[in-house]
Design a protein around this motif. Structure first.
Motif, PDB file in Angstrom:
ATOM      1  N   TYR A 135      74.497 -65.208  38.628  1.00 10.47           N
ATOM      2  CA  TYR A 135      75.448 -65.041  39.631  1.00 10.47           C
ATOM      3  C   TYR A 135      76.862 -66.163  39.325  1.00 10.47           C
ATOM      4  N   HIS A 136      77.909 -65.469  39.543  1.00  7.23           N
ATOM      5  CA  HIS A 136      79.062 -66.066  39.362  1.00  7.23           C
ATOM      6  C   HIS A 136      80.223 -66.077  40.220  1.00  7.23           C
ATOM      7  N   GLY A 137      80.070 -65.591  41.447  1.00  9.78           N
ATOM      8  CA  GLY A 137      80.897 -65.606  42.665  1.00  9.78           C
ATOM      9  C   GLY A 137      81.183 -64.295  43.061  1.00  9.78           C
ATOM     10  N   ARG A 138      82.045 -64.098  44.187  1.00 12.15           N
ATOM     11  CA  ARG A 138      82.203 -62.839  44.814  1.00 12.15           C
ATOM     12  C   ARG A 138      83.541 -62.112  44.522  1.00 12.15           C
ATOM     13  N   SER A 139      84.363 -62.688  43.720  1.00  8.30           N
ATOM     14  CA  SER A 139      85.721 -61.882  43.554  1.00  8.30           C
ATOM     15  C   SER A 139      85.297 -60.531  42.847  1.00  8.30           C
ATOM     16  N   PHE A 140      86.403 -59.950  42.410  1.00  5.43           N
ATOM     17  CA  PHE A 140      86.045 -58.455  41.784  1.00  5.43           C
ATOM     18  C   PHE A 140      85.788 -58.634  40.377  1.00  5.43           C
ATOM     19  N   SER A 141      86.319 -60.031  39.644  1.00 10.49           N
ATOM     20  CA  SER A 141      86.000 -60.324  38.188  1.00 10.49           C
ATOM     21  C   SER A 141      84.619 -60.896  37.972  1.00 10.49           C
ATOM     22  N   THR A 142      84.290 -61.680  38.846  1.00  9.09           N
ATOM     23  CA  THR A 142      82.943 -62.596  38.986  1.00  9.09           C
ATOM     24  C   THR A 142      81.700 -61.617  39.350  1.00  9.09           C
TER      25      THR A 142
END
Length: 432
Positions: A135-142
Motif C-alpha cells: 500500500y502506497h497511498g490513496r492518490s490516482f498514481s499511488t
C-alpha cells in the motif's frame, strides 16, 4: 455519539471507514493516552495510524507550533523559509543517503507520488515494480502501484505495474522455505518479472514492513538482494518509510537498513517519509540523491509542503526523538510486547510478527491448520474487546484480520505491561 455519527455519514463519503460498532470521538490526548467525548480514558496503541509518534500533546512540539503560529503560519515555497530549511538539513543529516536533498510534502501519499514522478522522469518510463500486498497511498498514481485489492478502487492507471513476491512470508507460496531459500526464490521471481516486462523499469518501490498489509515483511536482507539485481539494470529503488522510519522498528533508524549489510551495502536511491515525523501535523517528504532530486525539467512549487508551522513542529519532534533515543525505547518495549504476545499460544492467533513498536497479530479461525483461515470477524471482536477495556489498537491486512499495534515511541514499561494484559484478556474473551 450517535448524533455525530449520523452527521458524519450524511456529509462525508460512505467509503471513509470508522472503527467500532459505537464509534468514539477523541477529544484530547496526553502522553500515551487519549480521552473520548464521554471522558473515558484509553491507552493508545495506534497513535492515529502511527502518526502520533512521540506522544500526545508533547510540550516541545506544542510550544514550537504555538510560537511559530504567533509569527507566521504560511508563506509557500516561493519565499525563503527558515524552519523548512532547518528541518530539511536535519532530515538530510540522519537520512544515510549520500549528497541528500529533501522535498517536503503534506502526506505520505503525496511523498510517494513525488518519488514516482522523480523516478519516471529520470528513466523516461511508466513501468513500476512493486510488492504484492503493498500500500502506497490513496492518490490516482499511488493506488496504481498498490498491490492490495482492498485499497484499489479502480483498475485505471497511469503506470504499468508489475508485482513481485516478497512482501510477506506467512501466507506466501514460499512460506515453508528457510530465510535464505525464501530470498533466493523471490530474487528468481524478480528476475523472471524483469524478463517479462519488455522495457525499462522506472523504479522498484517497497515498504520494508508493509503497514496496511498487516505489518508483514520478507526476511532481513531481501531488499538488499533485490537491490543487487536492480543495480544491474540501472533501476532506482524507492524505500517507502512512511510507517517504518524514525527508529520505530527499534533495530535501525530506517527500515531499509535491515536489508543492507557488510556484504551488500545497498542504499535506496529515494526514500519517502510522513506519518510520525511531525507527530500529528500534516507532513511528509522525499529524500534523494541530488542528481535524482534535481532531475525535473519543469517548474514546481509546494503551496503547503514544508509550511513554517508544520516544519517548526516536525523539527521539535525530530530533535526530541533523537535527544531521548526513542529508537532504543522502541526496541526495549517492543521486545516486551512481542515476547508476551508470542507466549500466549492462543488458538485464534496464527502469527505474531514485527519489530520494535510495529507489531502485527494475525487472527485466524481455530483448527484450520497453518497458516489458518483469516478470521476478520474475530479480529473485529478483539478490536471491540480492547476498546471496552480501555485500549486502542488498529486493524489491517488483505483480509482485515490483523491487529496492528504501534504505540507512541515514548511508551513506558508499565504501559507496555498494561497493554499486553488487555490484549491477552481480549484474545481470551473472543476465543470460541
Amino acid at each position: 455519539m450517535s448524533e455525530l455519527l449520523a452527521r458524519t455519514r450524511a456529509v462525508l463519503p460512505s467509503w471513509l471507514a470508522v472503527y467500532y460498532e459505537e464509534p468514539i470521538e477523541i477529544e484530547r490526548g496526553e502522553g500515551r493516552h487519549v480521552w473520548d467525548a464521554d471522558g473515558k480514558r484509553y491507552l493508545d496503541f495506534f497513535g492515529g495510524i502511527l502518526t502520533t509518534m512521540t506522544a500526545h500533546a508533547l510540550p516541545e512540539v506544542t510550544k514550537a507550533v504555538s510560537e511559530q503560529a504567533g509569527r507566521i503560519i504560511h508563506s509557500s515555497t516561493l519565499y525563503l523559509n527558515r524552519p523548512m530549511v532547518e528541518l530539511a538539513e536535519q532530515i538530510a543529516a540522519v537520512s544515510a543517503i549520500p549528497d541528500a536533498k529533501v522535498f517536503l510534502t503534506t502526506s505520505g501519499t503525496e511523498a510517494n507520488d513525488a518519488a514516482l514522478l522523480l523516478a519516471s522522469t529520470l528513466r523516461r518510463s511508466n513501468q513500476i515494480l512493486a510488492l504484492r500486498n503493498s500500500y502506497h497511498g490513496r492518490s490516482f498514481s499511488t493506488i496504481a502501484i498498490t498491490g492490495n485489492r482492498s485499497w484499489s478502487p479502480t483498475s485505471l492507471s497511469p503506470f504499468q505495474t508489475y508485482y513481485v513476491q516478497g512482501g510477506q512470508q506467512y501466507r506466501s507460496p514460499y512460506a515453508g522455505l528457510s530465510d535464505g531459500e525464501y530470498i533466493a526464490a523471490c530474487v528468481t521471481d524478480l528476475k523472471d518479472v524483469l524478463d517479462q516486462s519488455g522495457g525499462d523499469i522506472a523504479a522498484f518501490i517497497a515498504e520494508p514492513i508493509q503497514g496496511v498489509g498487516g505489518f508483514t515483511s520478507g526476511p532481513d536482507g531481501l531488499l538488499g538482494a533485490f537491490a543487487e539485481v536492480l543495480r544491474e539494470h540501472g533501476i532506482p529503488w524507492i524505500s517507502d518509510e512512511v510507517q517504518t522510519g524514525w527508529g520505530r522498528t527499534g533495530e535501525h533508524f530506517w527500515g531499509w537498513q535491515a536489508h543492507s549489510d557488510d556484504r551488500n551495502r545497498a542504499t535506496p536511491d529515494i526514500v519517502t517519509f510522513a506519518k510520525g515525523v511531525a507527530n500529528g501535523l500534516s507532513m511528509g517528504g522525499v529524500i534523494a540523491r541530488a542528481e535524482v532530486m534535481d532531475g525535473l525539467g519543469a517548474n514546481s512549487i509546494s503551496t503547503f509542503g514544508g509550511s513554517p508551522l508544520t516544519s517548526a513542529g516536525a523539527l521539535a519532534n525530530l530533535r526530541y526523538l533523537l535527544d531521548h533515543d526513542l529508537q532504543a525505547n522502541a526496541a526495549r518495549h517492543g521486545s516486551t510486547l512481542l515476547a508476551g504476545l508470542r507466549a500466549q499460544e492462543s488458538p485464534i492467533v496464527g502469527d505474531v510478527r514485527g519489530k520494535g513498536l510495529m507489531i502485527g497479530v494475525e487472527i485466524v479461525r481455530p483448527g484450520t491448520g497453518d497458516p489458518g483461515d483469516p478470521a476478520p470477524e474475530l479480529a473485529n471482536a478483539v478490536l471491540e474487546a480492547t476498546k471496552r477495556r480501555g485500549l486502542l489498537v488498529g486493524k489491517g491486512g488483505l483480509h482485515g484480520n490483523v491487529l496492528r499495534i504501534a504505540p507512541p515511541m515514548t511508551l513506558t514499561h508499565a504501559e507496555a505491561e498494561e497493554g499486553l494484559s488487555i490484549l491477552t484478556a481480549s484474545l481470551e474473551e473472543v476465543t470460541p
